[in-house]
Write a protein that holds these residues in place. Structure first.
Motif, PDB file in Angstrom:
ATOM      1  N   ALA A  91       0.855  -1.191   0.000  1.00  0.00           N
ATOM      2  CA  ALA A  91       0.000   0.000   0.000  1.00  0.00           C
ATOM      3  C   ALA A  91       0.886   1.234   0.000  1.00  0.00           C
ATOM      4  N   VAL A  92       0.471   2.247  -0.766  1.00  0.00           N
ATOM      5  CA  VAL A  92       1.255   3.475  -0.859  1.00  0.00           C
ATOM      6  C   VAL A  92       0.316   4.648  -1.115  1.00  0.00           C
ATOM      7  N   CYS A  93       0.673   5.812  -0.561  1.00  0.00           N
ATOM      8  CA  CYS A  93      -0.090   7.031  -0.804  1.00  0.00           C
ATOM      9  C   CYS A  93       0.872   8.218  -0.753  1.00  0.00           C
ATOM     10  N   GLY A  94       0.593   9.227  -1.542  1.00  0.00           N
ATOM     11  CA  GLY A  94       1.424  10.423  -1.566  1.00  0.00           C
ATOM     12  C   GLY A  94       2.314  10.520  -2.787  1.00  0.00           C
ATOM     13  N   VAL A  95       2.387   9.441  -3.557  1.00  0.00           N
ATOM     14  CA  VAL A  95       3.118   9.411  -4.827  1.00  0.00           C
ATOM     15  C   VAL A  95       2.283   8.566  -5.790  1.00  0.00           C
ATOM     16  N   GLN A  96       2.687   8.554  -7.049  1.00  0.00           N
ATOM     17  CA  GLN A  96       1.978   7.711  -8.003  1.00  0.00           C
ATOM     18  C   GLN A  96       2.181   6.244  -7.630  1.00  0.00           C
ATOM     19  N   LYS A  97       1.085   5.519  -7.517  1.00  0.00           N
ATOM     20  CA  LYS A  97       1.138   4.136  -7.050  1.00  0.00           C
ATOM     21  C   LYS A  97       2.000   3.248  -7.926  1.00  0.00           C
ATOM     22  N   ARG A  98       1.994   3.482  -9.219  1.00  0.00           N
ATOM     23  CA  ARG A  98       2.755   2.600 -10.112  1.00  0.00           C
ATOM     24  C   ARG A  98       4.260   2.677  -9.853  1.00  0.00           C
ATOM     25  N   GLU A  99       4.719   3.739  -9.191  1.00  0.00           N
ATOM     26  CA  GLU A  99       6.144   3.855  -8.901  1.00  0.00           C
ATOM     27  C   GLU A  99       6.602   2.840  -7.851  1.00  0.00           C
ATOM     28  N   LEU A 100       5.723   2.492  -6.905  1.00  0.00           N
ATOM     29  CA  LEU A 100       6.140   1.638  -5.790  1.00  0.00           C
ATOM     30  C   LEU A 100       5.257   0.420  -5.532  1.00  0.00           C
ATOM     31  N   LEU A 101       3.978   0.514  -5.786  1.00  0.00           N
ATOM     32  CA  LEU A 101       3.049  -0.552  -5.417  1.00  0.00           C
ATOM     33  C   LEU A 101       3.419  -1.875  -6.089  1.00  0.00           C
ATOM     34  N   GLY A 102       3.569  -2.916  -5.283  1.00  0.00           N
ATOM     35  CA  GLY A 102       3.910  -4.235  -5.794  1.00  0.00           C
ATOM     36  C   GLY A 102       5.395  -4.455  -6.037  1.00  0.00           C
ATOM     37  N   ARG A 103       6.197  -3.411  -5.907  1.00  0.00           N
ATOM     38  CA  ARG A 103       7.647  -3.545  -6.131  1.00  0.00           C
ATOM     39  C   ARG A 103       8.299  -4.255  -4.940  1.00  0.00           C
ATOM     40  N   PRO A 104       9.333  -5.039  -5.174  1.00  0.00           N
ATOM     41  CA  PRO A 104      10.039  -5.697  -4.066  1.00  0.00           C
ATOM     42  C   PRO A 104      10.752  -4.665  -3.190  1.00  0.00           C
ATOM     43  N   VAL A 105      10.761  -4.891  -1.880  1.00  0.00           N
ATOM     44  CA  VAL A 105      11.465  -3.979  -0.979  1.00  0.00           C
ATOM     45  C   VAL A 105      12.960  -4.064  -1.258  1.00  0.00           C
ATOM     46  N   SER A 106      13.655  -2.981  -0.957  1.00  0.00           N
ATOM     47  CA  SER A 106      15.100  -2.953  -1.187  1.00  0.00           C
ATOM     48  C   SER A 106      15.798  -3.830  -0.134  1.00  0.00           C
ATOM     49  N   PRO A 107      16.988  -4.328  -0.468  1.00  0.00           N
ATOM     50  CA  PRO A 107      17.740  -5.126   0.515  1.00  0.00           C
ATOM     51  C   PRO A 107      18.019  -4.351   1.804  1.00  0.00           C
ATOM     52  N   GLU A 108      18.244  -3.040   1.684  1.00  0.00           N
ATOM     53  CA  GLU A 108      18.502  -2.220   2.871  1.00  0.00           C
ATOM     54  C   GLU A 108      17.264  -2.147   3.770  1.00  0.00           C
ATOM     55  N   LEU A 109      16.083  -1.996   3.165  1.00  0.00           N
ATOM     56  CA  LEU A 109      14.846  -1.955   3.941  1.00  0.00           C
ATOM     57  C   LEU A 109      14.570  -3.320   4.555  1.00  0.00           C
ATOM     58  N   GLU A 110      14.879  -4.372   3.819  1.00  0.00           N
ATOM     59  CA  GLU A 110      14.726  -5.726   4.346  1.00  0.00           C
ATOM     60  C   GLU A 110      15.608  -5.907   5.587  1.00  0.00           C
ATOM     61  N   ALA A 111      16.826  -5.384   5.551  1.00  0.00           N
ATOM     62  CA  ALA A 111      17.745  -5.473   6.687  1.00  0.00           C
ATOM     63  C   ALA A 111      17.211  -4.682   7.880  1.00  0.00           C
ATOM     64  N   ILE A 112      16.604  -3.526   7.614  1.00  0.00           N
ATOM     65  CA  ILE A 112      16.005  -2.729   8.694  1.00  0.00           C
ATOM     66  C   ILE A 112      14.893  -3.530   9.368  1.00  0.00           C
ATOM     67  N   MET A 113      14.049  -4.182   8.560  1.00  0.00           N
ATOM     68  CA  MET A 113      12.968  -4.989   9.130  1.00  0.00           C
ATOM     69  C   MET A 113      13.535  -6.126   9.971  1.00  0.00           C
ATOM     70  N   GLU A 114      14.540  -6.812   9.452  1.00  0.00           N
ATOM     71  CA  GLU A 114      15.130  -7.940  10.175  1.00  0.00           C
ATOM     72  C   GLU A 114      15.778  -7.482  11.482  1.00  0.00           C
ATOM     73  N   GLY A 115      16.225  -6.228  11.540  1.00  0.00           N
ATOM     74  CA  GLY A 115      16.813  -5.673  12.755  1.00  0.00           C
ATOM     75  C   GLY A 115      15.790  -5.414  13.846  1.00  0.00           C
ATOM     76  N   ARG A 116      14.513  -5.385  13.490  1.00  0.00           N
ATOM     77  CA  ARG A 116      13.385  -5.244  14.425  1.00  0.00           C
ATOM     78  C   ARG A 116      13.431  -3.943  15.237  1.00  0.00           C
ATOM     79  N   GLN A 117      14.098  -2.942  14.715  1.00  0.00           N
ATOM     80  CA  GLN A 117      14.170  -1.638  15.382  1.00  0.00           C
ATOM     81  C   GLN A 117      13.630  -0.575  14.441  1.00  0.00           C
ATOM     82  N   VAL A 118      13.039   0.470  14.999  1.00  0.00           N
ATOM     83  CA  VAL A 118      12.531   1.569  14.183  1.00  0.00           C
ATOM     84  C   VAL A 118      13.724   2.351  13.639  1.00  0.00           C
TER      85      VAL A 118
END
Length: 179
Positions: free
Chosen positions: A84-111
């Motif tokens: 889900a995305v809002c504030g930009v054109q959806k086709r730019e991001l919606l459904g796109r794979p997350v970046s490896p850096e963002l994946e690492a942030i998620m795996e770190g479990r910290q904000v």
């Protein structure tokens, strides 16, 4: 559907091994849930199951509210892609794979909170137009399900309010997934 040319036998317990190359390409990790589909002609199809995908309508309403309240682009991801995305054109991001850096942030479990002058983290693979300013992982019973993020163009940063807002929404979505 694309044939891989790989053939595997089912063992006596009914198990089949998905080759490492396919797991890596499809971002299937140990413990990931797979949904099983069958076709009348005998096909068996495994699809990655995303519990966040079931909340995509709700997530869309949530990012719309976040974006309107803060005047910033916002998105919600599952572990693999932007749902889900809002504030930009959806086709730019919606459904796109997350970046490896963002994946690492998620795996770190910290904000994550981008500091002034820090190099930006891409929200999605190959999308360098935007940089994540805040990313709050969505945790359910200790497992990472996705993240809530604010992002902007260039070297934009955000304050404590957006940080707490992303953290609160991530906590709320995590609780929703437990129920």
């Amino acid at each position: 559907m694309k044939a891989t040319g790989i053939v595997r036998r089912i063992d006596d317990l009914g198990r089949v091994v998905i080759p490492k190359e396919i797991r890596r390409t499809m971002r299937i990790r140990d413990g990931d849930p797979l949904e099983i589909y069958t076709e009348k002609d005998g096909e068996v199809i495994f699809k990655k199951y995303s519990p966040m995908g079931e909340l995509s309508d709700f997530a869309g309403q949530m990012v719309e509210t976040l974006s309107k309240a803060t005047s910033l682009p916002a998105a919600i991801t599952d572990r693999d892609s932007v749902i889900a995305v809002c504030g930009v054109q959806k086709r730019e991001l919606l459904g796109r794979p997350v970046s490896p850096e963002l994946e690492a942030i998620m795996e770190g479990r910290q904000v994550y909170h981008r500091g002034q002058g820090e190099k930006g983290v891409e929200p999605a693979d190959g999308v360098d137009k935007y940089a994540v300013t805040v990313a709050a992982p969505i945790l359910t019973e200790g497992d990472v399900m996705g993240c809530v993020l604010f992002f902007g163009e260039g070297d934009a940063t955000v304050g404590e309010v957006e940080y707490k807002l992303a953290q609160t929404v991530a906590g709320f979505l995590g609780k929703q997934m437990e129920n």
